[in-house]
Design a protein around this motif. Structure first.
Motif, PDB file in Angstrom:
ATOM      1  N   ALA A  61      -6.638   1.138  -1.966  1.00  0.00           N
ATOM      2  CA  ALA A  61      -6.492   2.368  -2.754  1.00  0.00           C
ATOM      3  C   ALA A  61      -6.251   3.572  -1.848  1.00  0.00           C
ATOM      4  O   ALA A  61      -5.410   4.421  -2.138  1.00  0.00           O
ATOM      5  N   GLY A  62      -6.983   3.637  -0.732  1.00  0.00           N
ATOM      6  CA  GLY A  62      -6.805   4.740   0.210  1.00  0.00           C
ATOM      7  C   GLY A  62      -5.422   4.744   0.832  1.00  0.00           C
ATOM      8  O   GLY A  62      -4.788   5.796   0.961  1.00  0.00           O
ATOM      9  N   ILE A  63      -4.938   3.579   1.200  1.00  0.00           N
ATOM     10  CA  ILE A  63      -3.595   3.478   1.784  1.00  0.00           C
ATOM     11  C   ILE A  63      -2.546   3.908   0.767  1.00  0.00           C
ATOM     12  O   ILE A  63      -1.640   4.697   1.076  1.00  0.00           O
ATOM     13  N   GLN A  64      -2.655   3.405  -0.452  1.00  0.00           N
ATOM     14  CA  GLN A  64      -1.703   3.789  -1.499  1.00  0.00           C
ATOM     15  C   GLN A  64      -1.741   5.291  -1.752  1.00  0.00           C
ATOM     16  O   GLN A  64      -0.703   5.927  -1.931  1.00  0.00           O
ATOM     17  N   ALA A  65      -2.934   5.853  -1.780  1.00  0.00           N
ATOM     18  CA  ALA A  65      -3.078   7.286  -2.041  1.00  0.00           C
ATOM     19  C   ALA A  65      -2.414   8.128  -0.957  1.00  0.00           C
ATOM     20  O   ALA A  65      -1.761   9.126  -1.263  1.00  0.00           O
ATOM     21  N   ALA A  66      -2.589   7.738   0.298  1.00  0.00           N
ATOM     22  CA  ALA A  66      -1.962   8.490   1.391  1.00  0.00           C
ATOM     23  C   ALA A  66      -0.454   8.540   1.203  1.00  0.00           C
ATOM     24  O   ALA A  66       0.176   9.584   1.392  1.00  0.00           O
ATOM     25  N   LYS A  67       0.123   7.417   0.800  1.00  0.00           N
ATOM     26  CA  LYS A  67       1.576   7.338   0.626  1.00  0.00           C
ATOM     27  C   LYS A  67       2.066   8.158  -0.570  1.00  0.00           C
ATOM     28  O   LYS A  67       3.248   8.488  -0.638  1.00  0.00           O
ATOM     29  N   ARG A  68       1.155   8.495  -1.485  1.00  0.00           N
ATOM     30  CA  ARG A  68       1.548   9.225  -2.694  1.00  0.00           C
ATOM     31  C   ARG A  68       0.976  10.643  -2.740  1.00  0.00           C
ATOM     32  O   ARG A  68       1.008  11.296  -3.788  1.00  0.00           O
ATOM     33  N   LEU A  80       7.419  10.130   5.358  1.00  0.00           N
ATOM     34  CA  LEU A  80       7.621   8.740   5.756  1.00  0.00           C
ATOM     35  C   LEU A  80       6.560   8.399   6.795  1.00  0.00           C
ATOM     36  O   LEU A  80       6.785   8.510   8.002  1.00  0.00           O
ATOM     37  N   LEU A  81       5.404   8.012   6.307  1.00  0.00           N
ATOM     38  CA  LEU A  81       4.289   7.699   7.194  1.00  0.00           C
ATOM     39  C   LEU A  81       4.596   6.455   8.001  1.00  0.00           C
ATOM     40  O   LEU A  81       5.094   5.465   7.472  1.00  0.00           O
ATOM     41  N   SER A  82       4.296   6.491   9.283  1.00  0.00           N
ATOM     42  CA  SER A  82       4.491   5.317  10.135  1.00  0.00           C
ATOM     43  C   SER A  82       3.204   4.506  10.268  1.00  0.00           C
ATOM     44  O   SER A  82       3.244   3.342  10.656  1.00  0.00           O
ATOM     45  N   LYS A  83       2.064   5.135   9.919  1.00  0.00           N
ATOM     46  CA  LYS A  83       0.789   4.435  10.004  1.00  0.00           C
ATOM     47  C   LYS A  83      -0.201   5.040   9.008  1.00  0.00           C
ATOM     48  O   LYS A  83      -0.313   6.254   8.914  1.00  0.00           O
ATOM     49  N   VAL A  84      -0.878   4.176   8.285  1.00  0.00           N
ATOM     50  CA  VAL A  84      -2.028   4.566   7.476  1.00  0.00           C
ATOM     51  C   VAL A  84      -3.078   3.489   7.687  1.00  0.00           C
ATOM     52  O   VAL A  84      -2.823   2.312   7.465  1.00  0.00           O
ATOM     53  N   ILE A  97     -22.029   4.689   2.906  1.00  0.00           N
ATOM     54  CA  ILE A  97     -20.773   4.099   3.357  1.00  0.00           C
ATOM     55  C   ILE A  97     -19.952   5.213   3.982  1.00  0.00           C
ATOM     56  O   ILE A  97     -19.829   6.305   3.407  1.00  0.00           O
ATOM     57  N   ARG A  98     -19.406   4.950   5.148  1.00  0.00           N
ATOM     58  CA  ARG A  98     -18.540   5.911   5.837  1.00  0.00           C
ATOM     59  C   ARG A  98     -17.116   5.398   5.794  1.00  0.00           C
ATOM     60  O   ARG A  98     -16.851   4.240   6.122  1.00  0.00           O
ATOM     61  N   ILE A  99     -16.226   6.253   5.357  1.00  0.00           N
ATOM     62  CA  ILE A  99     -14.803   5.933   5.277  1.00  0.00           C
ATOM     63  C   ILE A  99     -14.087   6.823   6.280  1.00  0.00           C
ATOM     64  O   ILE A  99     -14.311   8.031   6.316  1.00  0.00           O
ATOM     65  N   GLU A 100     -13.231   6.231   7.083  1.00  0.00           N
ATOM     66  CA  GLU A 100     -12.405   7.015   8.004  1.00  0.00           C
ATOM     67  C   GLU A 100     -10.963   6.570   7.864  1.00  0.00           C
ATOM     68  O   GLU A 100     -10.671   5.378   7.855  1.00  0.00           O
ATOM     69  N   SER A 101     -10.082   7.535   7.741  1.00  0.00           N
ATOM     70  CA  SER A 101      -8.656   7.224   7.643  1.00  0.00           C
ATOM     71  C   SER A 101      -7.907   7.855   8.804  1.00  0.00           C
ATOM     72  O   SER A 101      -8.322   8.870   9.358  1.00  0.00           O
ATOM     73  N   SER A 120     -10.576  10.362   0.290  1.00  0.00           N
ATOM     74  CA  SER A 120     -11.073  10.770  -1.025  1.00  0.00           C
ATOM     75  C   SER A 120     -10.876   9.670  -2.063  1.00  0.00           C
ATOM     76  O   SER A 120     -11.802   9.353  -2.822  1.00  0.00           O
ATOM     77  N   VAL A 121      -9.699   9.097  -2.106  1.00  0.00           N
ATOM     78  CA  VAL A 121      -9.416   8.062  -3.102  1.00  0.00           C
ATOM     79  C   VAL A 121     -10.177   6.771  -2.786  1.00  0.00           C
ATOM     80  O   VAL A 121     -10.646   6.086  -3.699  1.00  0.00           O
ATOM     81  N   ALA A 122     -10.343   6.448  -1.519  1.00  0.00           N
ATOM     82  CA  ALA A 122     -11.161   5.285  -1.169  1.00  0.00           C
ATOM     83  C   ALA A 122     -12.596   5.494  -1.656  1.00  0.00           C
ATOM     84  O   ALA A 122     -13.212   4.582  -2.223  1.00  0.00           O
ATOM     85  N   ALA A 123     -13.132   6.706  -1.471  1.00  0.00           N
ATOM     86  CA  ALA A 123     -14.485   7.009  -1.935  1.00  0.00           C
ATOM     87  C   ALA A 123     -14.569   6.938  -3.457  1.00  0.00           C
ATOM     88  O   ALA A 123     -15.533   6.381  -4.015  1.00  0.00           O
ATOM     89  N   LEU A 124     -13.588   7.469  -4.149  1.00  0.00           N
ATOM     90  CA  LEU A 124     -13.570   7.403  -5.612  1.00  0.00           C
ATOM     91  C   LEU A 124     -13.487   5.960  -6.101  1.00  0.00           C
ATOM     92  O   LEU A 124     -14.086   5.600  -7.121  1.00  0.00           O
TER      93      LEU A 124
END
Length: 159
Positions: A61-68, A80-84, A97-101, A120-124
């Motif tokens: 979900a976090g990866i998808q959110a970054a792209k959108r 055009l992200l090269s890395k997420v 839980i700790r989330i780091e992107s 944020s979206v990973a946490a949600l």
């Protein structure tokens, strides 16, 4: 103090023109903390959540959110992200839980919003997957940890 870049001379919201900016490698890291009861964290860690693998789902979900991000946040540029990358870890001693992107690209605008959106979206998503067992999960401390590249230079939070 630096001027707000998304406001034009008339005080109206405006998308920043980045066409003349230099293309550089830009990277940003962000984090979010999700606090819950020990029983909820144990349910996640044991894989007993009826909705499935909480960490794997939140990571995707976090990866998808970054792209959108550009579709979610007005005035953000499509990138055009090269890395997420989204890393999720349980800190059992703190029932958290700790989330780091990390988001990265070579381009004319930064990726801070993409990194913040990913966390944020990973946490949600974690909240969504666990709300049946605990409604008062607290999502907190969503913040930019570091950014590199671009005209404004590098930034690193003082931890």
């Amino acid at each position: 103090m630096t001027q707000l870049t998304h406001i034009n001379a008339s005080g109206e919201a405006n998308m920043v023109d980045v066409s003349e900016k230099a293309s550089t490698v830009r990277e940003a890291r962000a984090e979010a903390l999700v606090h819950m009861l020990p029983e909820t964290l144990q349910l996640i860690m044991s894989g007993q959540n009826s909705k499935g693998d909480v960490f794997a789902t939140a990571r995707i979900a976090g990866i998808q959110a970054a792209k959108r991000t550009w579709e979610l946040i007005p005035l953000c540029h499509p990138l055009l992200l090269s890395k997420v990358e989204v890393q999720i870890e349980a800190i059992q001693a703190e029932n958290m839980i700790r989330i780091e992107s990390v988001c990265k690209l070579k381009g004319t605008t930064g990726v801070e919003m993409e990194a913040l959106t990913a966390t944020s979206v990973a946490a949600l998503t974690i909240y969504d997957m666990c709300k049946a067992v605990q409604k008062d999960i607290v999502i907190g401390q969503i913040r930019l940890l570091e950014k590199t590249g671009g005209k404004s230079g590098d930034y690193k939070v003082g931890i």
